[in-house]
Structure formats: structure tokens, C-alpha cells
Design an enzyme around this catalytic site. Structure first.
Site, PDB file in Angstrom:
ATOM      1  N   GLU A 485      12.988  15.396  23.103  1.00  0.00           N
ATOM      2  CA  GLU A 485      11.581  15.661  23.420  1.00  0.00           C
ATOM      3  C   GLU A 485      11.364  16.865  24.335  1.00  0.00           C
ATOM      4  O   GLU A 485      10.294  17.026  24.915  1.00  0.00           O
ATOM      5  CB  GLU A 485      10.924  14.412  24.033  1.00  0.00           C
ATOM      6  CG  GLU A 485      10.933  13.224  23.087  1.00  0.00           C
ATOM      7  CD  GLU A 485      10.400  11.944  23.711  1.00  0.00           C
ATOM      8  OE1 GLU A 485      10.233  11.911  24.944  1.00  0.00           O
ATOM      9  OE2 GLU A 485      10.167  10.979  22.967  1.00  0.00           O
ATOM     10  N   GLU A 551      10.664   9.310  15.952  1.00  0.00           N
ATOM     11  CA  GLU A 551      10.658   8.021  16.645  1.00  0.00           C
ATOM     12  C   GLU A 551       9.409   7.237  16.281  1.00  0.00           C
ATOM     13  O   GLU A 551       8.298   7.659  16.611  1.00  0.00           O
ATOM     14  CB  GLU A 551      10.714   8.186  18.168  1.00  0.00           C
ATOM     15  CG  GLU A 551      12.005   8.760  18.713  1.00  0.00           C
ATOM     16  CD  GLU A 551      12.012   8.797  20.238  1.00  0.00           C
ATOM     17  OE1 GLU A 551      11.178   8.107  20.867  1.00  0.00           O
ATOM     18  OE2 GLU A 551      12.847   9.530  20.810  1.00  0.00           O
TER      19      GLU A 551
END
Length: 880
Positions: A485, A551
């Protein structure tokens, strides 16, 4: 002959040539340890000689951590049970001296003769260490770095009597971090080049010693005058291939290896690479005490047996050999490598606006799962890796992403992925949480400071280089990722992307970070992830997320057998959620990171106790993950090019995001996911009540009979349609709508919806049984079902393998949601890991269903088969 895809190996091997023998073995027994403060008065040089007594030292676990050793010696309690983890002193409060330990091993190895060389290899120490052998220090400066291997030439230091002592003092991470409840605690754990989850996360509690220890293999290796390291194999498969072609076009194999001359004389010889009955070689002259990387001529493999991802084709593997032979005929060093012939490519899909992955020229719709680590305390084994990756295969997934807050996965992990056809996306060591992507009041330092983590950038780059070399030959490795991320700090990111990757690999897709726009166009804002947690079933079909979602996940509580393994009796209560918080009214359940089910369990009737709650939760688990994967597959190549579920496993006794628990006991999530991802599959879209056929293979399927029917709670059936159709390769196709019929038939008690596919010989290809709610949206009609009349019989195939056949009479109701378990009759415990070709199975009236079961059989033990269904009382059958 050493077997090696990476520079260091832990397997016995042996080769003989002109009287010279070479071998390698692992030092994994007879270790002892002691806290450094207890022996501070003893000089390291004295401590590391065999004359110094090790009396009163405790047995040590190597590979392992300090905490693993303390647990095994029962000095501290099992941190996985209840709130025991809080009883273990945390390094942040005790100081690093509490977990600074000496590890000592006395081993036998004779001083070599002639030009034979003896090497000491460490595959992983966390975090720093000083290494001594027979009273001599091997490293000039304290070694640091969790992901950097160590290699020492110990030839001259071995004792003439063959009795040697290795002593290693291991230091904890430089920054241990405050475990204050934040993601990665206060974030300072990321100042090290190590894993970040050890300071705690939203799915795990802090690891009290931060995994200080000799956490990976220690080996002794012997070579001749010239030793080989870092063999590199690249396979090229031009064009578009099919897995079932009998006369495959040729493939090309490129090989290189690094040679070290460890003597003061020039060494002349031949480096040779053998594969599939063919070989290439090159003559070489190595200057004294020099290192040289050698590229061999290209080898062409005719009619190669290709390696394919799971569900698309076989996982063919070849054994290749690299051998260096001196001109006098002595084999100085040799390595064997398992090689999968395949080629990875990636390209931008303009329609989905995301990257797509192809293997051997064929686009692969990514059905992936996020993987954290096999065991939070780094207690790895080849057998556990094999079991966990096999579970992922049986979920019908084809990719595992190794999350960036953990480790570069071990060779044994990749061997299992090669075996079971799991592509791998390997993150490097960073996260948005610790490395400064967001404002976070739990963090000690500001974003600008955290953005520069880790403290030692050169150590990160050196470690990354070593890890790339360790795993680059595995065919399963498909994607490199800079971090979780967030992009890593600029100089590290550029070193990875622009220097290390082109030089050391150059064959795989490198993603800047896990939800990068270069991977997936983000048209809806947010972080490019999620959603997480429970969703309505239509959501997965109607809500369009990121086109390559890295995700997205939901719940994962196990059944009562699983829960009783780590919840004390007084905490085996129904979890009552506290509004607005990720917490429930029980502190132990909260501590184990429970994530709420909302009111989804209550739709099956108010639970009576935790056992009833967990039983009903399995219905929710199955439905959530079946709908999730079907929703993405239903929109493959239109909305999506891939999905990665967060997450598929837990490295401790957590209560969220898992298809099986820490003890390798599967729950219904696994089988819902397995059903939804079948290769040829009929499915129902709950958003608009339409029926689809999905084909997750390269072959078109013609003359498919699609059958749609319903059953009421008493077993009475109604056929809605039988229609011929076709299944387009690598796609999904909407066939019809059935909404009106469902509303009328199931409004009182709900119903069972059955979607089946049969081939032109009327053989069943796929059966998908849904249970639908009544007009109020409740499933309480299931509680009115008559008792199941199903008969269960087994047949032994061999020791540890049986088939189980369910036979349901024609005049019966549906035998619903039967959980099958193999049980140790003496202990009453489930036998784990056990692999079921299907589970939580439902059998329609007048039908049979057979499943295969494999379990770890031990001679002399007695086993039974337990069957527990929704409308069937639990029964046990002796397995003689």
C-alpha cells in the site's frame, strides 16, 4: 550433489568423483542457549571453545526464536491460548537484554584434506549477531539484517580432532517498537530491515521477543577448490501455448552461475548445464581467489512439458544439473535445480483498465489469496508449507500474495507452490501503516520521518539482492511488489525497479506497491483495497470494485472444535458486538481479533450458545466466499482481471479472515470458495436472479446441459429449466433470469436452488446448491427440515486414504450441510491436517455423493469418521 535453487541448502546430498566427496547437512539438533546477561563475565572466545562447560544451559530450538525456545522449555506459556500472550514480558518494557541470547552447537567435522573447502551458512538471523567458531570470531563487525544470508569459509578454523563449537550471540532488532495497539505498534519496528507485524496489527497481537533468534536453517557445506553460487535459470516459451498439446513447440533455457576460486592458483575447468537429456557447457579459467559470473550457451528443449498454474494445466517440473569440473577430472561443485518451463508476461487490459497476467501466452484470470506467514513465531516446516499450499490449491485459487509486512518466503514455500501450481506475488518489506502513507496518532514519528524508514537503506538493497537470488528460479514466482500500500522510499524503490530487477531477474512484473494505479485503475477513490468484513450476497455481484483488487475479504470463524482449542471454557460464549467498535463483550474473543458477523448469524435463528453460533456461522462463511468468488468470476475480463482475498490463513489463533485455522483445520470458507471456483461452473447471481455458466479453462465446452431446479424444505422438487448451452473459454456467460419463480416458490420457508451442468453423456460436471431465505430474508425455514435419512458408507483405498459415499433416499428431504471429520478414537481429537475433496456437503433426494479423504495415518492408531449435518445428528463410524 547439493540441491539448490538458491545459494544455501539444507538437504543431505552426496556425489563421488575420483575419490573426492562433497556434501551438505543441516545443524538443527543439539543446540543449547543462555541469556547473555547470565554469561556476561565469560569472554566470547572462551565460551566458543569446547573446553568451556555448557552445564545448566537449556535446550534451544534452531531454526527458531528465543520465544520458541522458552515456550518449548515451558518457561513461558503458550501465547496462542487465551490471554497467555499478556503473561510474557514484552521487549519494549524489559529492554533488549531480556531476549539477547547465546546459541551454541557442538558438531563434528574433520579438518579437510587437499583443496576441499568447508562453509558455514546461515539462511536467516533476526536481527544482529556475532559468530564464533572454536574461539575465533568469524565476522569483523556485528552482522545485521533479517533478510541477509551469511556464508563463512571455516576450512582453516576446524579443529584437527573433528570436534568443533559454534557459538552465536543474537541481538534483537535495533528498534523494537512500542506495541501500543497500532498497525505495527508505534511504527518504529520499520526502522529495521525486518518484518513489521511483530509489533502487532489489526489481525495479530505483538510478538514479545519480536522474533529474535536464528530463525532459519544453519548448514555446513563442503566443496572443492571452486564453489558455485546463485545459479540463474530463465525459461522462454514463445507464442501462445495449450496445456494438452502432444507435440509442443521448443522452449529455450538460459543459465548462468557465479563461480568462486578459493585457492591461490588459477583453476581451469568446464561449467556444464544438463536438462531433459541435453547439455551445454563452457570452458573457463578462474584467476586465484576470484569470483566470476558465467553465462552458458542457450539450451533448446524440444517438445517441452510446460508448467501451468492451478486449474489450467499440469505442474511439470524438470531436474536440471549444473556441474563444474576441473580439467583434471575432479568435480569441484555441482547443483541440482527443479525447473518449471514457462514464461510469464503482463500487459494492460484496456477494457478492464487493469493489468492482466499471462502464462505461456495465455491470459490467466487471477483468483488469489493474501498470505501473511505460516507461523507468527517462524516455526516453519516443509510439511506445514506443503499442507497450507495444498489447501490453497483445493480452494481453486491460482495465486498467493506474500504480504509486505512479513518476510520473503522460504524456498520450501516456493517448492510447494511449484508443486501445486500457485503463482506468487512477493512483496518486499514495507507497509503504508508503518512507512508513512497516512496520518496516524498511534505512530511515534511523523509521516516525513516514517517515509524514510528503514534507517539503513543500503542494508535493505543488499538484502533485497540476496533474496531475489534465493527465489528467482522458482516457476511459481510471478510478480514482485515494492511494498504493501505504499512505494518504498525513492532511492530503495529505484534500486529495486531500475537496477536489481533488470540485473538479477528481468523476467517478471514489478509492481510499485500492492494497490498501485499501474496495476489497477482506481475510478472510485479510497485506497484501492477492500471492502473488508461481512457483506450482503448481492454486493459481490452488483458493486464494482477495483479491476485488479489486491485485498478484499470477509469473516472466518471456525467451528466449536476449532474454538475450543484456544478459548478457555469461561470464554466460550456467544460474541456480542459492541456498536462502533471492533470488539465484543468478551475480552479473550476480542483479543483474538474477532471481526463481527452483524445480524447474519441470527437470520438462521437466535444462537443458543457458542457451539450453535459457530455452527450457523459456517453457513455464513460458505455463502460469503462462494458469492465473493462467483461475483468476481461472473465479471471476469469485463470488470476484472484479478482478485486477491484478504486473507486466506492465520499464523496464530485469530478469528478473522481464514479458510482454515492455525492448527490446519478447515472451516466452511474453504469449501464455499472451492465450490464457487470450480473449473466449469454453473452459478446464480443473487443481485438480479440470473444464471451464469463460468469456464475457468482454455477449452470451449459444447453441448452442456444446464439444469436449474428447486427443492422445498421437505424435499419436493420443481424443475425450472433444462437447456443446452456452451461454455466460452476463460469467461462467464449469462444464460437466463429466474427471479419470478424463486419469489413465488420460496416466500414462506425459503428453498434450495440447484444449478447443475452435465455433459453430452449425462455425466454430472458441476453441482451448486444454494439455500435461499424466505420473503422476510430469514433462513429459519431450515430449522423446520425433517431429519436426514442419508446413509454414509466408507471404502478404504489405502492407509490414510478413504472414500466416503452419502446415499440419500428418494423419499427424503435434502441432507443438508454435512461436516465430515476424521477423528483419533483415543483422544477424540480431529486428525490434522486432513484433506477432503469436498466438505459441508449437501445431498439431494435420490442421489449419491462420494468424496475422497486423505489423512496422516499412523500404524497402531484407531480412527473414526464423524459426520455432523444440519439436519443429521452427529454419528461416528469406525475406520478399521
Amino acid at each position: 550433489m547439493k540441491k539448490l535453487k538458491y545459494g544455501i541448502v539444507a538437504l543431505f546430498a552426496l556425489i563421488h568423483a575420483k575419490g573426492f566427496s562433497q556434501n551438505m547437512y543441516e545443524l538443527n539438533q543439539h543446540w543449547v542457549c543462555k541469556k547473555n546477561s547470565d554469561v556476561a563475565s565469560i569472554s566470547p572466545n572462551k565460551l566458543s571453545t569446547t573446553e568451556y562447560s555448557l552445564k545448566n544451559w537449556i535446550p534451544a530450538t534452531v531454526p527458531g526464536t528465543v520465544l520458541t525456545t522458552l515456550i518449548n522449555n515451558k518457561t513461558v506459556p503458550d501465547p496462542f491460548y487465551g490471554m497467555n500472550n499478556n503473561k510474557i514480558p514484552d521487549i519494549y518494557f524489559t529492554g533488549k537484554g531480556e531476549y539477547t541470547y547465546w546459541f551454541v552447537n557442538d558438531f563434528n567435522e574433520n579438518k579437510p584434506k587437499g583443496e576441499e573447502q568447508v562453509w558455514l551458512n546461515f539462511r536467516g538471523i533476526n536481527y544482529g549477531c556475532d559468530v564464533y567458531l572454536n574461539g575465533k570470531k568469524l565476522n569483523k563487525e556485528t552482522f545485521k539484517g533479517m533478510f541477509l544470508r551469511q556464508r563463512y569459509n571455516i576450512t582453516s578454523l576446524l579443529n584437527s580432532n573433528g570436534k568443533n563449537r559454534l557459538a552465536v550471540i543474537v541481538y534483537p532488532p535495533d528498534a523494537v517498537g512500542n506495541p501500543n495497539g497500532g498497525q505495527g505498534g508505534d511504527g518504529t519496528i520499520a526502522k529495521n530491515v525486518s518484518h513489521q507485524y511483530v509489533a502487532g496489527w489489526d489481525w495479530i497481537q505483538p510478538i514479545r521477543d519480536r522474533n529474535t533468534g536464528i530463525w532459519d536453517k544453519v548448514t555446513i557445506e563442503k566443496t572443492g577448490a571452486v564453489d558455485m553460487q546463485y545459479p540463474h535459470v530463465i525459461t522462454k516459451v514463445p507464442g501462445v501455448r495449450q496445456p494438452d498439446v502432444t507435440n509442443q513447440a521448443p522452449a529455450n533455457v538460459l543459465t548462468s552461475v557465479t563461480l568462486h576460486n578459493n585457492t591461490a592458483a588459477t583453476k581451469n575447468g568446464t561449467i556444464k548445464f544438463e536438462l531433459a537429456g541435453k547439455s551445454v557447457e563452457k570452458s573457463i579459467a578462474l584467476q586465484p581467489n576470484s569470483t566470476q559470473e558465467v553465462a552458458l550457451p542457450e539450451l533448446i528443449v524440444a517438445n517441452p512439458k510446460l508448467w501451468w498454474p492451478n486449474t489450467y494445466g499440469p505442474q511439470n517440473l524438470y531436474t536440471g544439473k549444473v556441474i563444474f569440473t576441473e580439467n583434471n577430472g575432479v568435480i569441484s561443485d555441482s547443483s541440482s535445480l527443479e525447473i518449471g518451463i514457462r514464461q510469464m508476461r503482463h500487459e494492460w487490459n484496456a477494457h478492464t483498465r487493469s493489468m492482466q497476467v499471462s502464462v505461456n501466452g495465455q491470459p490467466i484470470f487471477i483468483r488469489g489469496g493474501n498470505w501473511v506467514i505460516s507461523d507468527e513465531l517462524l516455526r516453519f516446516s516443509k510439511e506445514r508449507y506443503d499442507a497450507e499450499i495444498r489447501f490453497h490449491k483445493e480452494m481453486n485459487l491460482n495465486l498467493i500474495r506474500v504480504w509486505g509486512g512479513a518476510i520473503t518466503e522460504r524456498p520450501e514455500f516456493y517448492e510447494a507452490c511449484d508443486k501445486y501450481g500457485m503463482l506468487v506475488m512477493q512483496d518486499f518489506w514495507g507497509s503504508g501503516d508503518c512507512n508513512g502513507r497516512w496520518i496516524d496518532p498511534m505512530k511515534l514519528e511523523d509521516q516525513w520521518t516514517r517515509r524514510k524508514y528503514p534507517d539503513d537503506h543500503s542494508l535493505f538493497v543488499e538484502s533485497a539482492s540476496d533474496m531475489i537470488k534465493m527465489i528467482r528460479n522458482y516457476p511459481s514466482l510471478a510478480i514482485w511488489c515494492g511494498g504493501n500500500e505504499i512505494t518504498l522510499v525513492d532511492d530503495i524503490q529505484h534500486a529495486l525497479k531500475d537496477s536489481l530487477m533488470p540485473k538479477l531477474d528481468g523476467t517478471r512484473w514489478f509492481i510499485d506497491y500492492s494497490n498501485s494505479d499501474s496495476m489497477s485503475y482506481n475510478s472510485i477513490g479510497g485506497n484501492g483495497d477492500g471492502p473488508y468484513g461481512i457483506q450482503t450476497l448481492p454486493y459481490f455481484w452488483s458493486y464494482r470494485t477495483w479491476p485488479f483488487n489486491s485485498e478484499i475479504g470477509s469473516v472466518g470463524v471456525g467451528d466449536i472444535v476449532s474454538l475450543r482449542r484456544f478459548l478457555p471454557k469461561e470464554n466460550q460464549v456467544i460474541p456480542i458486538e459492541i456498536p462502533g467498535k471492533e470488539a465484543v463483550d468478551d475480552s479473550v474473543i476480542t483479543y483474538h481479533k474477532y471481526i463481527g458477523y452483524g445480524n447474519s448469524v441470527e437470520k438462521y435463528g437466535k444462537p443458543k450458545d457458542l457451539e450453535d453460533f459457530a455452527r450457523k456461522a459456517q453457513l455464513v462463511n460458505y455463502d460469503q466466499y462462494r458469492s465473493l468468488i462467483e461475483g468476481f468470476i461472473g465479471h471476469q475480463w469485463d470488470w476484472y482481471s484479478g482478485i486477491m482475498i484478504w486473507k486466506t490463513q492465520n499464523p496464530w489463533t485469530a478469528l478473522r479472515g481464514q479458510m482454515y485455522d492455525y492448527y490446519l483445520d478447515p472451516n466452511a470458507c474453504l469449501y464455499g470458495l472451492r465450490t464457487g471456483g470450480q473449473v466449469l461452473h454453473g452459478m446464480w447471481n443473487p443481485a438480479d436472479s440470473s444464471i451464469y455458466i463460468a469456464n475457468n479453462s482454455f477449452k470451449k465446452a459444447d453441448n452442456i446441459m444446464l439444469s436449474v431446479k428447486v427443492y422445498d424444505m421437505n424435499g419436493k422438487d420443481s424443475v425450472l429449466t433444462n437447456v443446452f448451452s456452451e461454455a466460452i473459454p476463460q469467461n462467464s456467460k449469462k444464460i437466463m433470469y429466474i427471479s419470478h419463480a424463486l419469489k413465488e416458490l420460496g416466500k414462506k420457508d425459503g428453498l434450495f436452488l440447484v444449478v447443475e451442468l452435465k455433459n453430452d453423456k449425462k455425466a454430472l460436471l458441476d453441482q451448486n446448491i444454494y439455500w435461499l431465505p424466505n420473503k422476510e430474508g430469514d433462513y429459519t425455514g431450515l430449522n423446520k427440515m425433517p431429519t436426514s435419512k442419508v446413509d454414509v458408507a466408507y471404502k478404504k483405498v489405502k492407509d490414510g486414504k478413504i472414500t466416503v459415499t452419502f446415499s440419500n433416499p428418494k423419499d427424503a428431504t435434502v441432507s443438508f450441510f454435512n461436516r465430515v471429520s476424521v477423528v483419533d478414537k483415543q483422544t477424540g481429537d480431529r486428525v490434522l491436517p486432513t484433506f477432503y475433496s469436498d466438505n459441508y456437503v449437501s445431498i439431494l433426494p435420490g442421489e449419491q455423493k462420494t468424496i475422497e479423504i486423505e489423512y496422516p495415518f499412523q500404524s497402531g492408531k484407531n480412527y473414526s469418521l464423524e459426520v455432523d449435518g444440519w439436519n443429521k445428528k452427529a454419528t461416528q463410524i469406525n475406520l478399521n
